[in-house]
Design a protein around this motif. Sequence first.
Motif, mmCIF file in Angstrom:
data_model
loop_
_atom_site.group_PDB
_atom_site.id
_atom_site.type_symbol
_atom_site.label_atom_id
_atom_site.label_comp_id
_atom_site.label_asym_id
_atom_site.label_seq_id
_atom_site.Cartn_x
_atom_site.Cartn_y
_atom_site.Cartn_z
ATOM 1 N N UNK A 174 0.856 -1.184 0.000
ATOM 2 C CA UNK A 174 0.000 0.000 0.000
ATOM 3 C C UNK A 174 0.890 1.231 0.000
ATOM 4 N N UNK A 175 0.647 2.103 -0.946
ATOM 5 C CA UNK A 175 1.337 3.391 -1.024
ATOM 6 C C UNK A 175 0.275 4.478 -1.071
ATOM 7 N N UNK A 176 0.619 5.665 -0.593
ATOM 8 C CA UNK A 176 -0.317 6.775 -0.596
ATOM 9 C C UNK A 176 0.321 7.979 -1.266
ATOM 10 N N UNK A 177 -0.348 8.503 -2.301
ATOM 11 C CA UNK A 177 0.069 9.760 -2.908
ATOM 12 C C UNK A 177 -0.851 10.837 -2.346
ATOM 13 N N UNK A 178 -0.238 11.800 -1.659
ATOM 14 C CA UNK A 178 -0.994 12.855 -0.998
ATOM 15 C C UNK A 178 -0.209 14.151 -1.095
ATOM 16 N N UNK A 179 -0.849 15.188 -1.600
ATOM 17 C CA UNK A 179 -0.214 16.506 -1.715
ATOM 18 C C UNK A 179 1.136 16.435 -2.434
ATOM 19 N N UNK A 180 1.182 15.641 -3.501
ATOM 20 C CA UNK A 180 2.383 15.575 -4.318
ATOM 21 C C UNK A 180 3.490 14.691 -3.780
ATOM 22 N N UNK A 181 3.268 14.034 -2.649
ATOM 23 C CA UNK A 181 4.280 13.143 -2.068
ATOM 24 C C UNK A 181 3.767 11.713 -2.073
ATOM 25 N N UNK A 182 4.704 10.771 -2.115
ATOM 26 C CA UNK A 182 4.352 9.356 -2.077
ATOM 27 C C UNK A 182 4.841 8.773 -0.757
ATOM 28 N N UNK A 183 3.919 8.237 0.018
ATOM 29 C CA UNK A 183 4.234 7.650 1.327
ATOM 30 C C UNK A 183 4.152 6.132 1.224
ATOM 31 N N UNK A 184 5.022 5.464 1.978
ATOM 32 C CA UNK A 184 5.042 4.000 1.935
ATOM 33 C C UNK A 184 5.057 3.429 3.352
ATOM 34 N N UNK A 185 4.956 2.143 3.424
ATOM 35 C CA UNK A 185 5.039 1.382 4.663
ATOM 36 C C UNK A 185 4.051 1.908 5.705
ATOM 37 N N UNK A 186 4.479 1.933 6.951
ATOM 38 C CA UNK A 186 3.585 2.332 8.039
ATOM 39 C C UNK A 186 3.140 3.780 7.898
ATOM 40 N N UNK A 216 4.020 7.275 17.749
ATOM 41 C CA UNK A 216 4.885 7.348 18.926
ATOM 42 C C UNK A 216 5.975 6.287 18.880
ATOM 43 N N UNK A 217 5.706 5.214 18.167
ATOM 44 C CA UNK A 217 6.713 4.158 17.995
ATOM 45 C C UNK A 217 7.756 4.622 16.983
ATOM 46 N N UNK A 218 8.996 4.216 17.165
ATOM 47 C CA UNK A 218 10.006 4.558 16.166
ATOM 48 C C UNK A 218 9.615 4.003 14.799
ATOM 49 N N UNK A 219 9.849 4.800 13.773
ATOM 50 C CA UNK A 219 9.469 4.379 12.416
ATOM 51 C C UNK A 219 10.113 3.048 12.043
ATOM 52 N N UNK A 220 11.328 2.816 12.470
ATOM 53 C CA UNK A 220 12.018 1.556 12.176
ATOM 54 C C UNK A 220 11.201 0.372 12.674
#
Length: 133
Positions: free
Chosen positions: A60-72, A94-98
């Motif tokens: 699942x990827x999200x394109x929002x406001x010209x940016x592409x977000x991935x993973x969590x 609150x959890x580390x992104x890693x």
Amino acid sequence: MALILFDGVCNLCNGFVQFVIRHDAAGRFRFAALQSAAGQAVLARHGFDAAAVANEPDSVLLELDGRLYSHSEAVLRIARELGGPWRLLRVGRLLPRRWRDAAYRFVARHRYRWFGRQESCWLPTPELRARFL
């Protein structure tokens, strides 16, 4: 408008898309399978190698406001955009992104084994077709 890219043959991903559709009363999200021409064009626009994405656990990827977000980050932003009680999932930040991404990758790596896959991409109903690229 936000665009969710998803693995069109993954049962978990298709279930997630249907969940978003049910809870997106404002119709804010549009959708495209990663395997579709539209999905491939979005990946190319953001400089992603479509073949590489097919071999990665990004389902699942999200394109929002010209940016592409991935993973969590993609999932948490989708929850935020859905609003209502789903915004509470932002506490996951609150959890580390890693750690978040490791959990995401673990589920993504096993999604076909646990949830199965389809032979072809899920097709939306005629009523929903306008929300799919």
